[in-house]
Design a protein around this motif. Structure first.
Motif, PDB file in Angstrom:
ATOM      1  N   SER A   1      -2.396  17.682   1.148  1.00  0.00           N
ATOM      2  CA  SER A   1      -2.543  16.742   2.263  1.00  0.00           C
ATOM      3  C   SER A   1      -2.799  15.363   1.688  1.00  0.00           C
ATOM      4  O   SER A   1      -3.266  15.231   0.554  1.00  0.00           O
ATOM      5  N   ALA A   2      -2.471  14.338   2.457  1.00  0.00           N
ATOM      6  CA  ALA A   2      -2.662  12.955   2.005  1.00  0.00           C
ATOM      7  C   ALA A   2      -3.273  12.145   3.130  1.00  0.00           C
ATOM      8  O   ALA A   2      -2.946  12.342   4.306  1.00  0.00           O
ATOM      9  N   THR A   3      -4.165  11.237   2.770  1.00  0.00           N
ATOM     10  CA  THR A   3      -4.812  10.394   3.778  1.00  0.00           C
ATOM     11  C   THR A   3      -5.139   9.041   3.173  1.00  0.00           C
ATOM     12  O   THR A   3      -5.294   8.907   1.952  1.00  0.00           O
ATOM     13  N   GLY A   4      -5.216   8.031   4.017  1.00  0.00           N
ATOM     14  CA  GLY A   4      -5.589   6.694   3.580  1.00  0.00           C
ATOM     15  C   GLY A   4      -6.923   6.287   4.185  1.00  0.00           C
ATOM     16  O   GLY A   4      -7.144   6.442   5.387  1.00  0.00           O
ATOM     17  N   TYR A   5      -7.815   5.771   3.353  1.00  0.00           N
ATOM     18  CA  TYR A   5      -9.141   5.365   3.804  1.00  0.00           C
ATOM     19  C   TYR A   5      -9.297   3.848   3.868  1.00  0.00           C
ATOM     20  O   TYR A   5     -10.382   3.356   4.196  1.00  0.00           O
ATOM     21  N   GLY A   6      -8.231   3.114   3.558  1.00  0.00           N
ATOM     22  CA  GLY A   6      -8.352   1.663   3.571  1.00  0.00           C
ATOM     23  C   GLY A   6      -9.443   1.200   2.628  1.00  0.00           C
ATOM     24  O   GLY A   6      -9.591   1.715   1.518  1.00  0.00           O
ATOM     25  N   GLU A   7     -10.243   0.207   3.084  1.00  0.00           N
ATOM     26  CA  GLU A   7     -11.339  -0.292   2.251  1.00  0.00           C
ATOM     27  C   GLU A   7     -12.678   0.341   2.589  1.00  0.00           C
ATOM     28  O   GLU A   7     -13.729  -0.104   2.116  1.00  0.00           O
ATOM     29  N   TYR A   8     -12.672   1.437   3.392  1.00  0.00           N
ATOM     30  CA  TYR A   8     -13.907   1.915   4.005  1.00  0.00           C
ATOM     31  C   TYR A   8     -14.667   2.970   3.210  1.00  0.00           C
ATOM     32  O   TYR A   8     -15.681   3.480   3.672  1.00  0.00           O
ATOM     33  N   GLN A   9     -14.196   3.303   2.014  1.00  0.00           N
ATOM     34  CA  GLN A   9     -14.974   4.192   1.142  1.00  0.00           C
ATOM     35  C   GLN A   9     -15.020   3.608  -0.267  1.00  0.00           C
ATOM     36  O   GLN A   9     -14.523   4.203  -1.227  1.00  0.00           O
ATOM     37  N   PRO A  10     -15.649   2.446  -0.424  1.00  0.00           N
ATOM     38  CA  PRO A  10     -15.708   1.813  -1.748  1.00  0.00           C
ATOM     39  C   PRO A  10     -16.635   2.585  -2.679  1.00  0.00           C
ATOM     40  O   PRO A  10     -17.599   3.212  -2.239  1.00  0.00           O
TER      41      PRO A  10
END
Length: 253
Positions: free
Chosen positions: A217-226
């Motif tokens: 599976s693939a997911t994008g977290y943007g900048e929200y899990q630095p």
């Protein structure tokens, strides 16, 4: 004078007596069967004796051999000193073995990183969820891009070979960015950029036919899990990454 014959209509109700007896017997049978499911064999035999005696002189309807099957565990109780681990202990043993296998996999990936001179741009870490492989932005992508270069594709293909396990593990590809807004037409936000990077990387991994797409599976977290502060250039570089989580095997309950 003609005599009028007096007719009286009487319905024959003699059938009601045996019918009522049958209903009574059926009701008694159902009550006994229901009770038998709730009591032990000894009590069932007593009930059986009582009804057989009343209904059929002690024979036939409820034979002792028809007692409810015993579903209790009949396995022998282990003697003192014999091993008999509880479910929890078995899970702990399984988890321990799982961690050993993940540790071996980590060592294998670390050897690859050292051989290719990819440290510290590729890093591994054992976490509660499994083995985490962190890939810095510059290894796979140009800044602000989700396209993987030919040289980076070679790295991705080699990583795919390292992910082959038996049985297959769940693999989660995570895309991350720093907090600098993405403003391109293709990626109007960091959500699109991080998601595209994760998906593109996953597609290359799955060109390896030894890997099971159902496990990915693939997911994008943007900048929200630095993982570092976005205040400094170094911190932002740390946050621009793709992570590959190689999950623990599910534990039996």
């Amino acid at each position: 004078m003609k005599r009028k014959k007096k007719h009286e209509d009487h319905v024959d109700e003699s059938w009601l007596i045996p019918y009522a007896d049958i209903l009574t017997l059926l009701l008694a049978l159902f009550i006994v069967l229901f009770a038998a499911s709730e009591v032990d064999n000894e009590k069932f035999e007593k009930i059986s004796d009582a009804f057989n005696s009343e209904l059929q002189g002690g024979t036939g309807v409820l034979e002792h051999e028809a007692a409810v099957e015993n579903f209790e565990d009949t396995s022998p109780i282990p003697k003192i000193g014999e091993a008999n681990p509880s479910d929890g202990e078995q899970n702990e043993i399984s988890q321990e073995q799982d961690q050993k296998e993940l540790k071996k996999l980590q060592e294998k990936i670390e050897a690859y990183i050292e051989d290719r001179g990819l440290a510290p741009r590729l890093q591994t870490e054992l976490i509660n969820k499994g083995l985490l492989l962190k890939i810095k932005e510059g290894v796979l992508y140009a800044s602000g891009s989700a396209d993987i270069s030919r040289e980076s594709r070679t790295t991705a293909v080699e990583i795919s070979n390292l992910l082959v396990t038996d049985p297959p593990r769940e693999i989660l590809i995570e895309g991350h960015t720093d907090n600098v807004p993405a403003t391109s037409e293709q990626f109007p936000s960091n959500w699109e950029l991080s998601s595209a990077r994760a998906i593109n990387f996953m597609k290359i991994l799955l060109e390896n036919k030894e890997l099971d797409p159902k496990k990915f599976s693939a997911t994008g977290y943007g900048e929200y899990q630095p993982i570092a502060s976005n205040v400094t250039p170094t911190g932002r570089a740390e946050n621009r990454r793709v992570s590959v989580l190689i999950s623990n095997y599910p534990q039996s309950k």
